[in-house]
Design a protein around this motif. Sequence first.
Motif, PDB file in Angstrom:
ATOM      1  N   GLY A 130     -35.654 113.895 -44.637  1.00  0.00           N
ATOM      2  CA  GLY A 130     -36.608 113.390 -44.490  1.00  0.00           C
ATOM      3  C   GLY A 130     -37.712 113.166 -44.932  1.00  0.00           C
ATOM      4  O   GLY A 130     -37.868 112.008 -45.524  1.00  0.00           O
ATOM      5  N   VAL A 131     -38.396 113.810 -46.185  1.00  0.00           N
ATOM      6  CA  VAL A 131     -38.965 113.643 -47.141  1.00  0.00           C
ATOM      7  C   VAL A 131     -38.324 113.866 -48.176  1.00  0.00           C
ATOM      8  O   VAL A 131     -39.219 113.170 -49.200  1.00  0.00           O
ATOM      9  CB  VAL A 131     -39.534 114.724 -47.209  1.00  0.00           C
ATOM     10  CG1 VAL A 131     -41.040 115.385 -48.356  1.00  0.00           C
ATOM     11  CG2 VAL A 131     -40.195 115.606 -45.417  1.00  0.00           C
ATOM     12  N   ILE A 135     -38.087 111.188 -52.069  1.00  0.00           N
ATOM     13  CA  ILE A 135     -38.497 111.802 -53.601  1.00  0.00           C
ATOM     14  C   ILE A 135     -37.427 111.062 -54.187  1.00  0.00           C
ATOM     15  O   ILE A 135     -37.523 111.178 -55.358  1.00  0.00           O
ATOM     16  CB  ILE A 135     -38.795 113.132 -53.213  1.00  0.00           C
ATOM     17  CG1 ILE A 135     -40.620 113.349 -52.651  1.00  0.00           C
ATOM     18  CG2 ILE A 135     -38.668 113.780 -54.564  1.00  0.00           C
ATOM     19  CD1 ILE A 135     -40.641 114.601 -51.758  1.00  0.00           C
ATOM     20  N   LEU A 136     -36.321 111.365 -54.153  1.00  0.00           N
ATOM     21  CA  LEU A 136     -35.136 111.775 -54.978  1.00  0.00           C
ATOM     22  C   LEU A 136     -34.476 110.063 -55.486  1.00  0.00           C
ATOM     23  O   LEU A 136     -34.175 110.134 -56.622  1.00  0.00           O
ATOM     24  CB  LEU A 136     -33.901 112.518 -54.146  1.00  0.00           C
ATOM     25  CG  LEU A 136     -33.816 113.695 -53.790  1.00  0.00           C
ATOM     26  CD1 LEU A 136     -33.279 114.286 -52.772  1.00  0.00           C
ATOM     27  CD2 LEU A 136     -33.651 114.617 -55.555  1.00  0.00           C
ATOM     28  N   GLY A 140     -34.987 108.332 -58.747  1.00  0.00           N
ATOM     29  CA  GLY A 140     -33.760 107.612 -59.305  1.00  0.00           C
ATOM     30  C   GLY A 140     -32.268 108.574 -59.153  1.00  0.00           C
ATOM     31  O   GLY A 140     -31.901 108.981 -59.976  1.00  0.00           O
ATOM     32  N   GLU A 141     -32.670 110.004 -58.416  1.00  0.00           N
ATOM     33  CA  GLU A 141     -31.467 110.467 -58.503  1.00  0.00           C
ATOM     34  C   GLU A 141     -31.157 111.185 -57.318  1.00  0.00           C
ATOM     35  O   GLU A 141     -29.876 111.640 -56.683  1.00  0.00           O
ATOM     36  CB  GLU A 141     -32.776 112.406 -58.873  1.00  0.00           C
ATOM     37  CG  GLU A 141     -33.052 112.555 -59.974  1.00  0.00           C
ATOM     38  CD  GLU A 141     -34.042 113.678 -59.905  1.00  0.00           C
ATOM     39  OE1 GLU A 141     -33.046 114.458 -60.481  1.00  0.00           O
ATOM     40  OE2 GLU A 141     -34.390 114.268 -59.013  1.00  0.00           O
ATOM     41  N   LEU A 142     -30.513 110.363 -56.538  1.00  0.00           N
ATOM     42  CA  LEU A 142     -30.461 109.738 -55.307  1.00  0.00           C
ATOM     43  C   LEU A 142     -28.709 109.705 -55.241  1.00  0.00           C
ATOM     44  O   LEU A 142     -27.809 110.420 -54.565  1.00  0.00           O
ATOM     45  CB  LEU A 142     -31.398 108.771 -54.401  1.00  0.00           C
ATOM     46  CG  LEU A 142     -30.011 108.645 -52.639  1.00  0.00           C
ATOM     47  CD1 LEU A 142     -30.887 109.921 -52.421  1.00  0.00           C
ATOM     48  CD2 LEU A 142     -30.866 107.866 -52.171  1.00  0.00           C
ATOM     49  N   LEU A 376     -43.721 122.437 -52.257  1.00  0.00           N
ATOM     50  CA  LEU A 376     -42.844 122.958 -52.939  1.00  0.00           C
ATOM     51  C   LEU A 376     -41.334 121.573 -53.871  1.00  0.00           C
ATOM     52  O   LEU A 376     -41.560 121.722 -54.694  1.00  0.00           O
ATOM     53  CB  LEU A 376     -41.454 123.467 -52.051  1.00  0.00           C
ATOM     54  CG  LEU A 376     -42.058 124.792 -50.888  1.00  0.00           C
ATOM     55  CD1 LEU A 376     -41.040 124.991 -50.389  1.00  0.00           C
ATOM     56  CD2 LEU A 376     -42.662 125.970 -52.188  1.00  0.00           C
ATOM     57  N   PRO A 377     -42.223 119.897 -53.406  1.00  0.00           N
ATOM     58  CA  PRO A 377     -41.209 119.508 -54.337  1.00  0.00           C
ATOM     59  C   PRO A 377     -42.096 119.137 -55.187  1.00  0.00           C
ATOM     60  O   PRO A 377     -41.905 118.606 -56.171  1.00  0.00           O
ATOM     61  CB  PRO A 377     -41.972 118.105 -53.172  1.00  0.00           C
ATOM     62  CG  PRO A 377     -41.790 118.237 -51.520  1.00  0.00           C
ATOM     63  CD  PRO A 377     -42.455 119.853 -51.848  1.00  0.00           C
ATOM     64  N   PHE A 378     -43.742 119.095 -55.218  1.00  0.00           N
ATOM     65  CA  PHE A 378     -44.002 118.883 -56.233  1.00  0.00           C
ATOM     66  C   PHE A 378     -43.863 120.367 -57.744  1.00  0.00           C
ATOM     67  O   PHE A 378     -43.287 119.661 -58.746  1.00  0.00           O
ATOM     68  CB  PHE A 378     -45.653 119.409 -56.058  1.00  0.00           C
ATOM     69  CG  PHE A 378     -46.885 119.198 -57.609  1.00  0.00           C
ATOM     70  CD1 PHE A 378     -47.015 118.145 -57.925  1.00  0.00           C
ATOM     71  CD2 PHE A 378     -47.084 120.583 -57.538  1.00  0.00           C
ATOM     72  CE1 PHE A 378     -47.888 118.030 -59.565  1.00  0.00           C
ATOM     73  CE2 PHE A 378     -48.736 120.380 -58.981  1.00  0.00           C
ATOM     74  CZ  PHE A 378     -48.365 119.254 -59.388  1.00  0.00           C
TER      75      PHE A 378
END
Length: 391
Positions: A130-131, A135-136, A140-142, A376-378
């Motif tokens: 869900g997080v 972000i993805l 545009g990476e989904l 971590l996402p950063f």
Amino acid sequence: MEAYPSELLLIVFVAMLAPLLAELPRGFRLPVVVIEIVLGIMIGPHVLHLASPVGMVDTLGQLGLTFLLFMVGLEINVDKVRGRPLSLALGGWFLSFILATICMFFFNAIGLIQAPPMLAAVALSTTALGVLGPILRDRGELDSEFGKYMVAAAAAGEFCPLLVISLLVIPTHSTLVHTLFIVTFIIIALAAANVALNMRSLRAIERLAHTMQSSGQLPVRICLVLQVLFVVLASKFGLNIVMGAFAAGMVVGLASKGEGGELLRHKLDAIGYGFLIPIFFIVAGMKFEVSALWTGPLAPIQVTLLLGLLVLVRGIPVILYRQALAPEEQVPFALYSATGLPLIVVISEIGVSSGLMRSDRAAILVGAGMISVLLLPFLAVKLRGKLLLPW
């Protein structure tokens, strides 16, 4: 009751402010969900004490959590993740869970991390789909090859822990009866998925399209009824409600694929990401007990150790992806996989409410999950290099 309007005003103002802050100069940009959590911490009762996650605010946060998992299920393209991505994801999660179980039994035995080993192992093996989804999506990476493997791994990191919790941790009936409830829920979900596929073939969504521009909004209301129905069923069967929301999202996703369901998905997207989901992340930040990070002499060490275990446990499975991912994608993949918070919060609350875990131990676990979401996402975004889409 008089305090609610001002608190809600502050929360929706923070929700509006977060995407504006995400447009700061390129070198300082953070994912929107991270900013929402940080702002929630700032306005919460443990820092500035401007708002409290109780009453209506807490209810909206819970609705945001269920809608978040609903949207995650909606956005999963089963056709894209099945096959190798799904098999690698399941194998990777099983490896993570085994490693987490061994680590937690060891650290519990030496007294460094005093928490039920199985409960903590399940928490460490989660991935916050869900997080990562937003972000993805924003990057545009989904729908990219990297995103396909990442979504599959994150979906396994959401669904498998929920299944383990439902089977082993929180049965409210005998094991046999509880297992029958789970099987019944799965049968209902599969039956609904079959109906959804038939509706798509009959283009039922297109037939209802004429109500989408009127006050009726029938397809949207049908989706909301389905979501609540699955959440209620999951609750009645002794499962976690987020599993029901996730299953409902997948069913709606199957029914609304293609151009005919595009408008429906846009409207659900607006309800979720425009209203309820930001409130969930803000409320999650408000609930975070910052003081738990330094209440005891070992607390900082425990939080750091648990954060390291998150990276280790969910990062090790990247060895299975050596043929699927480019070398420069593997470390970001591991960091994304180690990002966990929503289910860690849920598992901690289960542990506290059942008397299996002390509240201060739960705060340490949640603290590690919170830092994983903030950090971590950063780092993964930075390591991914140039953004695929402008922020």
